[in-house]
Write a protein that holds these residues in place. Structure first.
Motif, PDB file in Angstrom:
ATOM      1  N   ASN A 229      16.316  -4.563  -6.274  1.00 16.26           N
ATOM      2  CA  ASN A 229      15.278  -3.621  -6.710  1.00 16.26           C
ATOM      3  C   ASN A 229      15.662  -2.190  -6.320  1.00 16.26           C
ATOM      4  N   TRP A 230      14.831  -1.224  -6.803  1.00 19.29           N
ATOM      5  CA  TRP A 230      14.973   0.168  -6.371  1.00 19.29           C
ATOM      6  C   TRP A 230      14.176   0.315  -5.071  1.00 19.29           C
ATOM      7  N   TYR A 231      14.823   0.123  -3.962  1.00 17.43           N
ATOM      8  CA  TYR A 231      14.104   0.005  -2.697  1.00 17.43           C
ATOM      9  C   TYR A 231      13.364   1.293  -2.333  1.00 17.43           C
ATOM     10  N   PHE A 232      14.003   2.428  -2.508  1.00 20.38           N
ATOM     11  CA  PHE A 232      13.384   3.680  -2.063  1.00 20.38           C
ATOM     12  C   PHE A 232      12.196   4.074  -2.950  1.00 20.38           C
ATOM     13  N   ILE A 233      12.114   3.511  -4.157  1.00 26.76           N
ATOM     14  CA  ILE A 233      10.972   3.767  -5.043  1.00 26.76           C
ATOM     15  C   ILE A 233       9.872   2.733  -4.804  1.00 26.76           C
ATOM     16  N   ASP A 234      10.267   1.472  -4.734  1.00 28.96           N
ATOM     17  CA  ASP A 234       9.287   0.400  -4.537  1.00 28.96           C
ATOM     18  C   ASP A 234       8.614   0.476  -3.169  1.00 28.96           C
ATOM     19  N   HIS A 235       9.275   1.122  -2.214  1.00 27.09           N
ATOM     20  CA  HIS A 235       8.703   1.301  -0.873  1.00 27.09           C
ATOM     21  C   HIS A 235       8.566   2.806  -0.608  1.00 27.09           C
ATOM     22  N   PHE A 236       7.793   3.444  -1.463  1.00 26.99           N
ATOM     23  CA  PHE A 236       7.685   4.905  -1.427  1.00 26.99           C
ATOM     24  C   PHE A 236       7.131   5.423  -0.100  1.00 26.99           C
ATOM     25  N   LEU A 237       6.108   4.774   0.430  1.00 28.28           N
ATOM     26  CA  LEU A 237       5.523   5.222   1.702  1.00 28.28           C
ATOM     27  C   LEU A 237       6.531   5.088   2.844  1.00 28.28           C
ATOM     28  N   TYR A 238       7.318   4.023   2.804  1.00 26.62           N
ATOM     29  CA  TYR A 238       8.347   3.837   3.826  1.00 26.62           C
ATOM     30  C   TYR A 238       9.421   4.921   3.700  1.00 26.62           C
ATOM     31  N   THR A 239       9.748   5.278   2.475  1.00 28.10           N
ATOM     32  CA  THR A 239      10.706   6.356   2.227  1.00 28.10           C
ATOM     33  C   THR A 239      10.180   7.681   2.785  1.00 28.10           C
ATOM     34  N   ALA A 240       8.889   7.955   2.548  1.00 20.53           N
ATOM     35  CA  ALA A 240       8.283   9.186   3.060  1.00 20.53           C
ATOM     36  C   ALA A 240       8.300   9.208   4.585  1.00 20.53           C
ATOM     37  N   TYR A 241       8.004   8.043   5.193  1.00 17.84           N
ATOM     38  CA  TYR A 241       8.051   7.948   6.658  1.00 17.84           C
ATOM     39  C   TYR A 241       9.461   8.224   7.173  1.00 17.84           C
TER      40      TYR A 241
END
Length: 268
Positions: A229-241
């Motif tokens: 999957n597109w990890y940084f998109i599918d886990h957007f809040l985690y990416t922001a953190y």
């Protein structure tokens, strides 16, 4: 913020020097060895074989991880750990171990951790190439998700430089910090789901483990290499953190470095 901007300017102005010093660092580390830089690949491959035998065949008994064979799953995470662990260890002692020589040269000390980390990145690229070939033979050929690998490489670099700015400064002032870093790195291998999975843990504990930014990088590499999957998109809040934490660490590291860099030589 002024300290961070100054360090960014130093890196931009000395980009070519960082590349040259990183190549020299890589060559000098294996000058006295018969096989030279081959050991940069041989040692990790030996460890990969040991980890697969102990954790994959021994502890898990060959059990798959979410439909993916254990070896490809482990391999796609462990290769980034080799880079992170070496970069954290070498980056933390990068300034005080070279300061007597480098203090006589005319360039900012803030670039020292960066060229040391870059020298470890070359090994990472070789291992990454070998991993992509092995995964292709295992049925995990590159997909469109593989392009996010470039993003996670950049994210990893930003994280390592931010941490190394802090640890290299503190280790120059207090040498015990190097021992603390070594202990933390050993623990992080087992607190990050690189060799084991979190599927049997309660959701609350899994959430706590994600505070560790290395978790984000490892899972991102897996998503790219295994094409899930597109990890940084599918886990957007985690990416922001993750990026919020990296920015905070960069600010702290920049302030510490600019405050103490003029006193480094006096502290020796």
């Amino acid at each position: 913020m002024r300290s961070l901007l100054q360090i960014m300017k130093d890196h931009i102005r000395n980009f070519y020097l960082i590349i040259r010093l990183s190549v020299f660092e890589l060559k000098s580390s294996s000058n006295n060895l018969y096989l030279g830089m081959l050991w940069e690949v041989i040692n990790p491959l030996i460890l990969i074989g040991i980890y697969w035998f102990v954790f994959g065949m021994g502890i898990r008994g060959g059990e798959e991880v979410e439909g993916i064979e254990y070896f490809p799953w482990m391999l796609s995470g462990i290769i980034v750990w080799f880079f992170i662990s070496q970069a954290l260890l070498q980056g933390s002692k990068s300034i005080y171990s070279r300061i007597r020589i480098i203090s006589k040269m005319n360039f900012p000390m803030s670039v020292i951790p960066s060229f040391v980390i870059t020298s470890r990145f070359y090994q990472h690229l070789i291992l990454l190439g070998i991993t992509i070939i092995i995964l292709a033979f295992s049925g995990y050929t590159p997909t469109v998700y593989s392009f996010q690998l470039l993003y996670f490489m950049a994210a990893n670099f930003a994280f390592l430089i931010s941490i190394s700015l802090i640890t290299s400064t503190l280790a120059t002032i207090i040498r015990d910090i190097q021992m603390v870093v070594q202990s933390v790195v050993r623990v992080l291998l087992y607190l990050t789901p690189i060799l084991w999975t979190t599927d049997k843990l309660p959701a609350a504990i899994r959430g706590v483990l994600k505070v560790n930014p290395i978790y984000y990088i490892v899972e991102g590499y897996r998503s790219a290499l295994l094409g899930t999957n597109w990890y940084f998109i599918d886990h957007f809040l985690y990416t922001a953190y993750f990026w919020g934490l990296v920015l905070a660490l960069l600010l702290i590291g920049s302030v510490l470095h600019m405050k103490f860099s003029q006193r480094f030589v006096d502290l020796l």
